[in-house]
Each structure stands twice: as structure tokens, then as C-alpha cells.
Design a protein around this motif. Structure first.
Motif, short mmCIF file in Angstrom:
data_model
loop_
_atom_site.label_atom_id
_atom_site.label_comp_id
_atom_site.label_asym_id
_atom_site.label_seq_id
_atom_site.Cartn_x
_atom_site.Cartn_y
_atom_site.Cartn_z
N LEU A 189 -1.60 -8.61 -63.14
CA LEU A 189 -2.86 -8.15 -63.73
C LEU A 189 -4.05 -8.77 -62.98
O LEU A 189 -5.05 -8.08 -62.73
CB LEU A 189 -2.93 -8.49 -65.21
CG LEU A 189 -1.89 -7.82 -66.11
CD1 LEU A 189 -2.22 -8.08 -67.57
CD2 LEU A 189 -1.77 -6.35 -65.84
N ALA A 190 -3.94 -10.04 -62.62
CA ALA A 190 -5.02 -10.68 -61.86
C ALA A 190 -5.19 -9.99 -60.51
O ALA A 190 -6.33 -9.70 -60.09
CB ALA A 190 -4.72 -12.17 -61.68
N ASP A 191 -4.09 -9.70 -59.84
CA ASP A 191 -4.16 -9.04 -58.53
C ASP A 191 -4.73 -7.63 -58.63
O ASP A 191 -5.57 -7.24 -57.83
CB ASP A 191 -2.77 -8.98 -57.89
CG ASP A 191 -2.24 -10.34 -57.45
OD1 ASP A 191 -3.04 -11.31 -57.38
OD2 ASP A 191 -1.03 -10.43 -57.19
N LEU A 192 -4.28 -6.87 -59.64
CA LEU A 192 -4.77 -5.49 -59.73
C LEU A 192 -6.24 -5.46 -60.14
O LEU A 192 -6.97 -4.56 -59.74
CB LEU A 192 -3.88 -4.63 -60.61
CG LEU A 192 -3.98 -4.65 -62.13
CD1 LEU A 192 -5.10 -3.76 -62.64
CD2 LEU A 192 -2.67 -4.14 -62.70
N THR A 193 -6.68 -6.46 -60.91
CA THR A 193 -8.11 -6.55 -61.27
C THR A 193 -8.95 -6.68 -60.01
O THR A 193 -9.93 -5.96 -59.82
CB THR A 193 -8.37 -7.73 -62.21
OG1 THR A 193 -7.57 -7.58 -63.38
CG2 THR A 193 -9.83 -7.84 -62.59
N LEU A 194 -8.57 -7.61 -59.14
CA LEU A 194 -9.32 -7.81 -57.90
C LEU A 194 -9.25 -6.59 -56.99
O LEU A 194 -10.25 -6.19 -56.39
CB LEU A 194 -8.82 -9.06 -57.16
CG LEU A 194 -9.18 -10.37 -57.84
CD1 LEU A 194 -8.55 -11.54 -57.09
CD2 LEU A 194 -10.69 -10.55 -57.94
#
Length: 166
Positions: A16-21
Motif C-alpha cells: 500500500l505504501a508503494d502503490l501510494t507513492l
């Protein structure tokens, strides 16, 4: 491609952190300047925030692909003044514009109705405004503000939006 909407699992946090960025840097660049995107992205990217939010009672709904990899998500506050606050709605650029935001917002609404929440509200980016409007949210006002970034204040905006559930 088939997608499923499911509750957040602890091991989803890094994805989720990666896809947010990825969403901010790729899709955000469609409506915001490079400087605004950099400032916005600087406020995101830590996986721990998802684990903490879920552990403290907030609801996170994840859209996953056929291999159960997270490709989009929505986070709604479920405690205190944050009840009904759709704080995050992000989709990986490779899976954008396929109706996932609409499905996630429908799941948020269903969950909130089941928990007797009477109002949903958010601060939607230029990108998220469309899905929120399709879901029945109305703009209450444009929010102009600044994000501290690299020793400067970077001007940016979003839209305060709400939807009554009564």
C-alpha cells in the motif's frame, strides 16, 4: 482482469505504501506540478501507518488482483472525530481507471452504513474528485494550503467533500 475487494491484512502495508507513492508520482503529475507532486509524496510512503490505523480501529479496504496483490485501497476513519473520514483513496497507475475507486467507495459506504455512520467526508485531490462525485459526494469548498518541503512552502489544493448517509 478480475479484482476482489477485501479487508486489509498486515502484510499489505508495504504494498500500500508503494502503490501510494506510485499513484502520487505518476497520476498526480497529470494535475499537479512536479514541485507539488514531490511535496505531496514526501508526506507518504511509510508502511507502518497502515498497520497503526488498522490496529486502532480504522477500516482499510484493499482491491487485489488475481494473485491477491494489492492494487488500490481506501481508508476510512472509524473513531473519534475521524468517523466517516475517507482519509485515503489510491490506485496503482497500472490499475487506474478500471472502476476500482468506485468499488472501494461503495465498500466504504456499505461498511459505514452498517456501523451507523451518518456522514462521509474527505479532502479529494484533483484526481480523486471525479470518483467521489460519482459516488454522490458534493464539494463544500476548495482547500488551498501549503506543504513544507525542502525548506519551502509548496502551495497545493484539494477539495473538501461530503456525503450524508441519512
Amino acid at each position: 482482469m478480475a479484482y476482489a475487494i477485501r479487508p486489509f491484512r498486515k502484510h499489505d502495508a508495504a504494498a500500500l505504501a508503494d502503490l501510494t507513492l506510485a499513484a502520487i508520482r505518476s497520476l498526480g503529475a497529470e494535475r499537479y506540478s512536479d514541485e507539488q507532486v514531490a511535496a505531496w509524496a514526501s508526506r507518504h510512503g511509510t508502511a507502518d501507518r497502515f498497520v497503526v490505523r488498522a490496529a486502532t480501529g480504522d477500516a482499510i479496504f484493499v482491491a487485489s488482483d488475481a494473485d491477491d496483490r494489492p492494487v488500490a485501497y481506501a481508508l476510512v476513519g472509524m473513531r473519534g472525530k475521524e468517523v466517516g473520514h475517507v482519509d485515503m483513496l489510491y490506485c496503482h497507475p497500472d490499475h487506474a481507471r478500471k472502476g476500482l475507486a468506485d468499488e472501494l467507495l461503495a465498500q466504504v459506504e456499505h461498511h459505514c452504513r452498517a456501523h451507523k455512520v451518518t456522514r462521509l467526508f474527505t479532502e479529494a485531490s484533483e484526481l480523486a474528485r471525479g470518483p467521489f462525485e460519482r459516488a454522490g459526494y458534493t464539494v463544500t469548498h476548495r482547500r488551498d494550503f501549503a506543504i513544507p518541503h525542502e525548506g519551502r512552502e509548496v502551495a497545493i489544493h484539494n477539495y473538501a467533500m461530503e456525503k450524508p448517509l441519512t
